[in-house]
Motif scaffolding. Sequence first.
Motif, PDB file in Angstrom:
ATOM      1  N   HIS A   1      35.210  36.097  43.915  1.00 21.01           N
ATOM      2  CA  HIS A   1      35.244  34.623  43.953  1.00 21.01           C
ATOM      3  C   HIS A   1      36.447  34.162  44.489  1.00 21.01           C
ATOM      4  O   HIS A   1      36.574  33.168  45.312  1.00 21.01           O
ATOM      5  CB  HIS A   1      34.665  33.795  42.715  1.00 21.01           C
ATOM      6  N   ARG A   2      37.556  34.939  44.122  1.00 24.00           N
ATOM      7  CA  ARG A   2      39.051  34.577  44.555  1.00 24.00           C
ATOM      8  C   ARG A   2      39.187  35.169  46.175  1.00 24.00           C
ATOM      9  O   ARG A   2      40.150  34.724  46.849  1.00 24.00           O
ATOM     10  CB  ARG A   2      39.954  35.199  43.763  1.00 24.00           C
ATOM     11  N   LEU A   3      38.228  35.978  46.502  1.00 25.88           N
ATOM     12  CA  LEU A   3      38.299  36.580  47.823  1.00 25.88           C
ATOM     13  C   LEU A   3      37.780  35.207  48.854  1.00 25.88           C
ATOM     14  O   LEU A   3      38.011  35.422  50.079  1.00 25.88           O
ATOM     15  CB  LEU A   3      37.822  37.671  48.050  1.00 25.88           C
ATOM     16  N   ARG A   4      37.009  34.623  48.567  1.00 22.36           N
ATOM     17  CA  ARG A   4      36.341  33.532  49.291  1.00 22.36           C
ATOM     18  C   ARG A   4      36.919  32.084  49.140  1.00 22.36           C
ATOM     19  O   ARG A   4      37.063  31.747  47.976  1.00 22.36           O
ATOM     20  CB  ARG A   4      34.986  33.476  49.187  1.00 22.36           C
ATOM     21  N   ASP A   5      37.036  31.192  50.123  1.00 21.45           N
ATOM     22  CA  ASP A   5      37.468  29.759  50.112  1.00 21.45           C
ATOM     23  C   ASP A   5      36.000  29.078  50.655  1.00 21.45           C
ATOM     24  O   ASP A   5      35.717  29.142  51.751  1.00 21.45           O
ATOM     25  CB  ASP A   5      38.480  29.582  50.903  1.00 21.45           C
ATOM     26  N   GLU A   6      35.359  28.549  49.578  1.00 13.17           N
ATOM     27  CA  GLU A   6      34.015  28.047  49.875  1.00 13.17           C
ATOM     28  C   GLU A   6      34.092  26.752  50.651  1.00 13.17           C
ATOM     29  O   GLU A   6      33.279  26.274  51.228  1.00 13.17           O
ATOM     30  CB  GLU A   6      33.381  27.616  48.560  1.00 13.17           C
TER      31      GLU A   6
ATOM     32  N   ARG B   1      30.665  32.417  39.869  1.00  8.56           N
ATOM     33  CA  ARG B   1      31.941  33.095  40.145  1.00  8.56           C
ATOM     34  C   ARG B   1      31.842  34.494  40.155  1.00  8.56           C
ATOM     35  O   ARG B   1      31.796  35.045  38.976  1.00  8.56           O
ATOM     36  CB  ARG B   1      32.994  32.422  39.214  1.00  8.56           C
ATOM     37  N   LEU B   2      31.614  35.269  41.123  1.00  7.20           N
ATOM     38  CA  LEU B   2      31.073  36.531  41.154  1.00  7.20           C
ATOM     39  C   LEU B   2      32.094  37.482  40.652  1.00  7.20           C
ATOM     40  O   LEU B   2      33.291  37.275  41.250  1.00  7.20           O
ATOM     41  CB  LEU B   2      30.513  36.871  42.659  1.00  7.20           C
ATOM     42  N   HIS B   3      32.048  38.502  40.114  1.00  3.80           N
ATOM     43  CA  HIS B   3      32.828  39.542  39.596  1.00  3.80           C
ATOM     44  C   HIS B   3      32.228  41.053  39.855  1.00  3.80           C
ATOM     45  O   HIS B   3      31.000  41.265  39.416  1.00  3.80           O
ATOM     46  CB  HIS B   3      32.994  39.359  38.050  1.00  3.80           C
ATOM     47  N   LEU B   4      32.927  41.824  40.487  1.00  2.00           N
ATOM     48  CA  LEU B   4      32.556  43.091  40.790  1.00  2.00           C
ATOM     49  C   LEU B   4      33.089  44.145  39.857  1.00  2.00           C
ATOM     50  O   LEU B   4      34.336  44.101  39.535  1.00  2.00           O
ATOM     51  CB  LEU B   4      32.744  43.518  42.071  1.00  2.00           C
ATOM     52  N   VAL B   5      32.306  44.888  39.155  1.00  2.00           N
ATOM     53  CA  VAL B   5      32.841  46.030  37.928  1.00  2.00           C
ATOM     54  C   VAL B   5      32.594  47.259  38.632  1.00  2.00           C
ATOM     55  O   VAL B   5      31.648  47.599  39.225  1.00  2.00           O
ATOM     56  CB  VAL B   5      32.079  45.895  36.622  1.00  2.00           C
TER      57      VAL B   5
ATOM     58  N   ASP C   1      29.454  36.054  36.043  1.00  2.00           N
ATOM     59  CA  ASP C   1      30.538  35.353  35.250  1.00  2.00           C
ATOM     60  C   ASP C   1      31.414  36.192  34.659  1.00  2.00           C
ATOM     61  O   ASP C   1      30.893  37.594  34.810  1.00  2.00           O
ATOM     62  CB  ASP C   1      30.031  34.396  34.347  1.00  2.00           C
ATOM     63  N   TYR C   2      32.733  35.918  34.319  1.00  2.00           N
ATOM     64  CA  TYR C   2      33.564  36.936  33.975  1.00  2.00           C
ATOM     65  C   TYR C   2      33.021  37.507  32.332  1.00  2.00           C
ATOM     66  O   TYR C   2      33.290  38.711  32.085  1.00  2.00           O
ATOM     67  CB  TYR C   2      34.716  36.288  33.429  1.00  2.00           C
ATOM     68  N   ASP C   3      32.243  36.869  31.564  1.00  2.00           N
ATOM     69  CA  ASP C   3      31.863  37.319  30.287  1.00  2.00           C
ATOM     70  C   ASP C   3      31.033  38.467  30.480  1.00  2.00           C
ATOM     71  O   ASP C   3      31.161  39.692  29.813  1.00  2.00           O
ATOM     72  CB  ASP C   3      31.319  36.240  29.426  1.00  2.00           C
ATOM     73  N   SER C   4      29.970  38.443  31.292  1.00  2.00           N
ATOM     74  CA  SER C   4      29.183  39.481  31.507  1.00  2.00           C
ATOM     75  C   SER C   4      29.590  40.757  32.445  1.00  2.00           C
ATOM     76  O   SER C   4      29.511  41.854  32.090  1.00  2.00           O
ATOM     77  CB  SER C   4      27.997  39.169  32.302  1.00  2.00           C
TER      78      SER C   4
END
Length: 80
Positions: free
Chosen positions: A64-69, A4-8, A35-38
């Motif tokens: 991960h919320r931008l994509r519908d796998e 679940r990819l996250h961009l900072v 992941d969210y923790d990292s």
Amino acid sequence: MAKRLHLVFGGELVDPSRTEFKDVDAIDIVGMFPDYDSAHSAWKDAAQRTVDNAHMRYFIAHIHRLRDEATPASATEELG
């Protein structure tokens, strides 16, 4: 299990009460995290480095919320 990819990312804002960047070419891309923790840890580190500048803000974008796998096209293509 899928990541679940996250961009900072972050940068200097025009006004600290809004989320408009002063210079989009100067946005600091901290990185992409699995992941969210990292991502949260990286966000916290970046935010603490710039704590003296009230106009600097860092954000976590839930990529991960931008994509519908389940569908072949990403949501970003559908929005464009």
